[in-house]
Design a protein around this motif. Structure first.
Motif, mmCIF file in Angstrom:
data_model
loop_
_atom_site.group_PDB
_atom_site.id
_atom_site.type_symbol
_atom_site.label_atom_id
_atom_site.label_comp_id
_atom_site.label_asym_id
_atom_site.label_seq_id
_atom_site.Cartn_x
_atom_site.Cartn_y
_atom_site.Cartn_z
ATOM 1 N N TRP A 1 0.838 -1.198 0.000
ATOM 2 C CA TRP A 1 0.000 0.000 0.000
ATOM 3 C C TRP A 1 0.875 1.251 0.000
ATOM 4 O O TRP A 1 1.924 1.286 0.649
ATOM 5 C CB TRP A 1 -0.906 0.029 1.225
ATOM 6 N N PRO A 2 0.452 2.301 -0.693
ATOM 7 C CA PRO A 2 1.190 3.568 -0.621
ATOM 8 C C PRO A 2 1.223 4.112 0.805
ATOM 9 O O PRO A 2 0.344 3.812 1.620
ATOM 10 C CB PRO A 2 0.389 4.503 -1.550
ATOM 11 N N VAL A 3 2.213 4.944 1.084
ATOM 12 C CA VAL A 3 2.371 5.480 2.428
ATOM 13 C C VAL A 3 1.130 6.253 2.864
ATOM 14 O O VAL A 3 0.651 6.114 4.001
ATOM 15 C CB VAL A 3 3.619 6.389 2.498
ATOM 16 N N TRP A 4 0.557 7.049 1.951
ATOM 17 C CA TRP A 4 -0.590 7.876 2.340
ATOM 18 C C TRP A 4 -1.804 7.021 2.669
ATOM 19 O O TRP A 4 -2.610 7.381 3.537
ATOM 20 C CB TRP A 4 -0.917 8.900 1.254
ATOM 21 N N VAL A 5 -1.934 5.867 1.995
ATOM 22 C CA VAL A 5 -3.057 4.973 2.284
ATOM 23 C C VAL A 5 -2.878 4.349 3.672
ATOM 24 O O VAL A 5 -3.829 4.282 4.475
ATOM 25 C CB VAL A 5 -3.176 3.886 1.202
ATOM 26 N N ALA B 1 -1.172 5.597 6.146
ATOM 27 C CA ALA B 1 -1.335 6.649 7.139
ATOM 28 C C ALA B 1 -2.810 6.999 7.350
ATOM 29 O O ALA B 1 -3.277 7.140 8.488
ATOM 30 C CB ALA B 1 -0.548 7.890 6.716
ATOM 31 N N ALA B 2 -3.558 7.129 6.240
ATOM 32 C CA ALA B 2 -4.982 7.461 6.352
ATOM 33 C C ALA B 2 -5.741 6.343 7.058
ATOM 34 O O ALA B 2 -6.613 6.603 7.907
ATOM 35 C CB ALA B 2 -5.563 7.711 4.962
ATOM 36 N N ARG C 1 9.982 6.223 11.549
ATOM 37 C CA ARG C 1 10.515 7.367 10.795
ATOM 38 C C ARG C 1 11.999 7.554 11.072
ATOM 39 O O ARG C 1 12.778 7.861 10.166
ATOM 40 C CB ARG C 1 9.752 8.633 11.164
ATOM 41 N N PRO D 1 9.420 7.403 6.164
ATOM 42 C CA PRO D 1 7.951 7.472 6.219
ATOM 43 C C PRO D 1 7.241 6.144 5.983
ATOM 44 O O PRO D 1 6.231 5.849 6.626
ATOM 45 C CB PRO D 1 7.607 8.492 5.134
ATOM 46 N N ARG D 2 7.737 5.328 5.057
ATOM 47 C CA ARG D 2 7.048 4.061 4.774
ATOM 48 C C ARG D 2 7.076 3.149 5.988
ATOM 49 O O ARG D 2 6.063 2.536 6.352
ATOM 50 C CB ARG D 2 7.679 3.363 3.564
ATOM 51 N N ALA E 1 4.674 4.515 8.695
ATOM 52 C CA ALA E 1 3.260 4.245 8.422
ATOM 53 C C ALA E 1 2.919 2.781 8.661
ATOM 54 O O ALA E 1 1.867 2.454 9.223
ATOM 55 C CB ALA E 1 2.921 4.646 6.990
#
Length: 578
Positions: free
Chosen positions: A210-214, A216-217, A345, A350-351, A354
Motif C-alpha cells: 500500500w502507498p504510504v498515504w493509504v 497513514a490514512a 521514521r 515514512p514508509r 506508516a
C-alpha cells in the motif's frame, strides 16, 4: 487540544455499569418463586448431574465413586463433586421441577469463572463479535501482506500473529485445555523467528505494498474507530479497576500495597451480586468501596499511570463506568501508535513509520487489551519510547525501569538494553538511568510510616504472589487437577525458566555488535520467551511483545549485516543510528 476536549466529554457520558460487576460471572437463572421442599430427592439430583455428558466425560479421568454432595435452595439443587487430591472437580445446578441440568462446570471452570466462556467477559461483546474481529484480521493482512511474494516467510509471520485468534475462539467457549495448547505453537514460531533475525541481522524479505498515504490514512481512521469502540462498547475488568484504586491511594498519601479495598468482615454497604456476595464494604478510610483485594499485585507505574485520569475524573469508590480507566487505556494505546510511527521514521523513513503505526491499530489483540481496559498497553508503550531514544544510555535504562515496574517481564531486558551499538558501550550510564527511574517510581513506599515495612509488603503482594499463584491458563500448572491424560510439565517449565534467565543475562555480552534490528529482534525474543514460561498467561499479554516483533518481522528495521554475512568480526563497532 480540540480532540482532547471531545474525548473528555465523551468519556464523561459513558453509561455507568451496575456497581459490583465482576469479570467472568454468568447470569443466574431467574426462579419465579421460592420453593420450600424439593420434588427431586438429593440422590436423584446427584445422579442426574453425574450422568450429564460433559460431567460424565470429565469424571472418566478420575477413580470411580467420587465424593458428592448437594444443597437445595429456591427450587434448584447445587451439586458438588470431589476426588482425592484434586479436590472439587465438578459443580453445577439441577432444576428441581424438570430435572434438567442448567449449569455444569468441570476442571478449571469450577474455581475460575473466567474459564467458563462467558460471552464478552473480556473486552465486551463488540470486539468479541465475529464480524468485528475478522474485520481487524482482514485489515491487518490486507495492509501488511506482500502480495508480490505470497509464499514468503514474512507473510507466514503475519498469519501466525493472527493465529492466536483460534486459541481465543476456544477460550471464549470455555475449552481451556484446547485454547491454551493452541497458544504455544505461534509463541514458539515467533521466538524462533526473532532469534533467527537477530542472528542474521538481516530483515525479512517483503514489505507492504500500500502507498504510504493509504497506510497513514487507514491508521488515523482505525485509531479513531478504536477510541469509539473503547468509549462506547468496552468493559473494565479487575486489572484496570485496580489501576484507579492505586491512583486513589497514592493521591491520598498512601502506598497502594496493602491498602486495597477488601471484604473480610467489614460492614456491608451495598447490594448482593448475582452470586449473593456483597462486595461493597466500609473500608478503614470510612468509605464504601467495592472490593478488589488482589489488585495490588503490579509494579508502582501501573498505578502512577492512572493519576492523570484520576485527577480529571476521580473515583466513586465503585466498580462503575470508571472513565479514568477508559482515558488511561486510550492514552497509552495512542502513545504506542505515535511511538511506533516515530521509531519507524527515525530508523527507516515514512514508509516504515506508516507500516508500524498501522500494524498496531490493525492487530486485533491490541484492541482486545484496550477494550478490556487493562494496564497491558502501558509497559510496551514505555518501551517503544525508550527504543526511540536507543542511542541514549540514560534513556534506555530509564525505559526498562519504568516499563519493568509496570509489568515485571521488561526487567529481563536490562542486560540487553545496557549496551548499544556495542555490548559494552554506555553500560554505566544505562545502569544509572535504571537506578534513577527506579528510585523515582518507588517514592510510593515512602508514603508509609516505615518504608522498609512497605517494601516487604510490596514484595509479598507482587513478586511473592505472582510466583506462587496457581492457574490453568498455561500448560504448566495442569498437574493441580490430577486428571488422567493431562501431563505434568512442571519440571519442563523450570528448565525453560532457567534457560530464559540464563539467555537474558548472556545478552549483556553477546552479540557484541548491535543494530536497531538486532536489538528489536532480541527484545521480542526475550518477551516472547517470558510469556512461554508463565504459569498464568493470557491473551491480554500479547501486546507486551508485539511492537518488537513488528519491528523485527512485520515492518522490519534495517540491519547491519551485508549479504552473506552473519555476525562477521569488524575492526570497529557499528555507528549509532540517528
Amino acid at each position: 487540544m480540540r480532540f482532547a476536549l471531545v474525548l473528555v466529554l465523551a468519556l464523561a457520558f459513558v453509561p455507568a455499569a451496575p456497581a459490583g460487576t465482576t469479570t467472568g460471572t454468568i447470569p443466574t437463572p431467574q426462579i419465579p418463586a421460592a420453593q420450600t421442599s424439593p420434588r427431586t430427592a438429593m440422590r436423584q439430583a446427584i445422579q442426574l448431574f453425574l450422568a450429564y455428558d460433559k460431567v460424565a466425560d470429565w469424571l472418566k479421568r478420575y477413580p470411580p465413586n467420587p465424593v458428592t454432595d448437594a444443597t437445595f435452595a429456591d427450587g434448584v439443587w447445587t451439586v458438588h463433586v470431589s476426588s482425592g487430591k484434586a479436590g472439587e472437580i465438578a459443580t453445577g445446578k439441577v432444576d428441581d421441577a424438570s430435572g434438567a441440568v442448567t449449569e455444569a462446570w468441570t476442571g478449571p471452570q469450577v474455581a475460575w469463572k473466567m474459564a467458563r466462556g462467558y460471552k464478552g467477559a473480556f473486552g465486551g461483546a463488540k470486539i468479541n463479535s465475529t464480524w468485528v474481529w475478522l474485520s481487524f484480521c482482514a485489515l491487518f493482512l490486507a495492509g501488511l501482506i506482500d502480495w508480490r511474494r505470497p509464499l514468503s516467510v514474512r507473510n507466514a509471520d503475519l498469519l501466525v500473529l493472527l493465529s492466536f485468534s483460534v486459541s481465543l475462539w476456544f477460550f471464549n467457549r470455555g475449552d481451556v485445555f484446547t485454547a491454551m495448547s493452541l497458544a504455544y505453537p505461534p509463541l514458539v514460531w515467533l521466538l524462533v523467528r526473532c532469534v533467527w533475525i537477530a542472528r542474521s541481522d538481516r530483515p525479512a524479505r517483503g514489505a507492504p505494498v500500500w502507498p504510504v498515504w493509504v497506510l497513514a490514512a487507514a491508521t488515523v481512521f482505525v485509531a479513531g474507530f478504536r477510541v469509539g469502540l473503547n468509549v462506547r462498547a468496552s468493559n473494565v475488568i479487575d486489572v484496570g479497576y485496580s489501576g484507579v484504586i492505586g491512583a486513589d491511594r497514592i493521591a491520598h498519601g498512601q502506598s497502594p500495597y496493602g491498602h486495597f479495598p477488601v471484604e473480610d468482615d467489614r460492614p456491608k454497604c451495598g447490594p448482593a451480586d448475582s452470586d449473593g456476595e456483597v462486595r461493597d464494604r466500609i473500608q478503614t478510610n470510612g468509605r464504601c468501596e467495592n472490593a478488589n483485594p488482589l489488585g495490588d499485585t503490579y509494579g508502582p507505574v501501573s498505578y502512577l499511570a492512572y493519576l492523570p485520569g484520576y485527577a480529571i475524573f476521580g473515583w466513586s469508590g465503585q466498580w462503575d463506568s470508571l472513565p479514568a480507566v477508559h482515558l488511561t487505556s486510550i492514552l497509552f494505546d495512542l502513545l504506542a501508535v505515535v511511538g511506533l510511527a516515530l521509531v519507524g521514521r527515525r530508523f527507516g523513513g515514512p514508509r516504515l513509520a506508516a507500516a508500524l503505526a498501522f500494524s498496531w491499530v490493525a492487530w486485533p489483540f491490541t484492541q482486545y487489551a484496550s477494550s478490556s481496559n487493562t494496564n497491558d498497553a502501558i509497559a510496551p508503550a514505555l518501551l517503544i519510547w525508550g527504543f526511540l531514544a536507543l542511542t541514549s544510555p540514560l534513556a534506555r535504562g530509564a525505559a526498562v525501569a519504568v516499563s519493568g515496574w509496570t509489568k515485571f517481564a521488561s526487567l529481563l531486558l536490562l542486560p540487553l538494553w545496557l549496551g548499544y551499538p556495542e555490548a559494552r558501550r554506555g553500560r554505566s550510564l544505562a545502569i544509572l538511568g535504571f537506578v534513577l527511574a527506579t528510585a523515582l517510581v518507588f517514592f510510593v513506599l515512602f508514603l508509609e510510616p516505615s518504608p522498609w515495612q512497605a517494601a516487604r509488603v510490596f514484595y509479598n503482594r507482587t513478586v511473592g504472589y505472582q510466583v506462587g499463584r496457581d492457574s490453568p491458563f498455561s500448560l504448566w500448572d495442569w498437574r493441580q487437577y490430577h486428571a488422567k491424560g493431562i501431563p505434568d510439565l512442571h519440571l519442563v517449565q523450570r528448565a525453560l525458566e532457567v534457560l530464559l534467565v540464563g539467555g537474558a543475562l548472556a545478552l549483556a555480552w553477546v552479540p557484541r555488535r548491535r543494530s536497531p534490528l538486532r536489538m528489536a529482534a532480541l527484545t521480542g525474543a526475550v518477551l516472547v520467551g517470558f510469556e512461554l514460561v508463565l504459569t498464568h498467561w493470557f491473551y491480554l499479554y500479547l501486546p507486551w511483545f508485539f511492537p518488537f516483533v513488528a519491528l523485527a518481522l512485520v515492518a522490519p528495521l534495517p540491519g547491519d549485516a551485508k549479504e552473506g554475512e552473519v555476525d562477521a568480526p569488524a575492526p570497529a563497532p557499528a555507528p549509532a543510528v540517528g
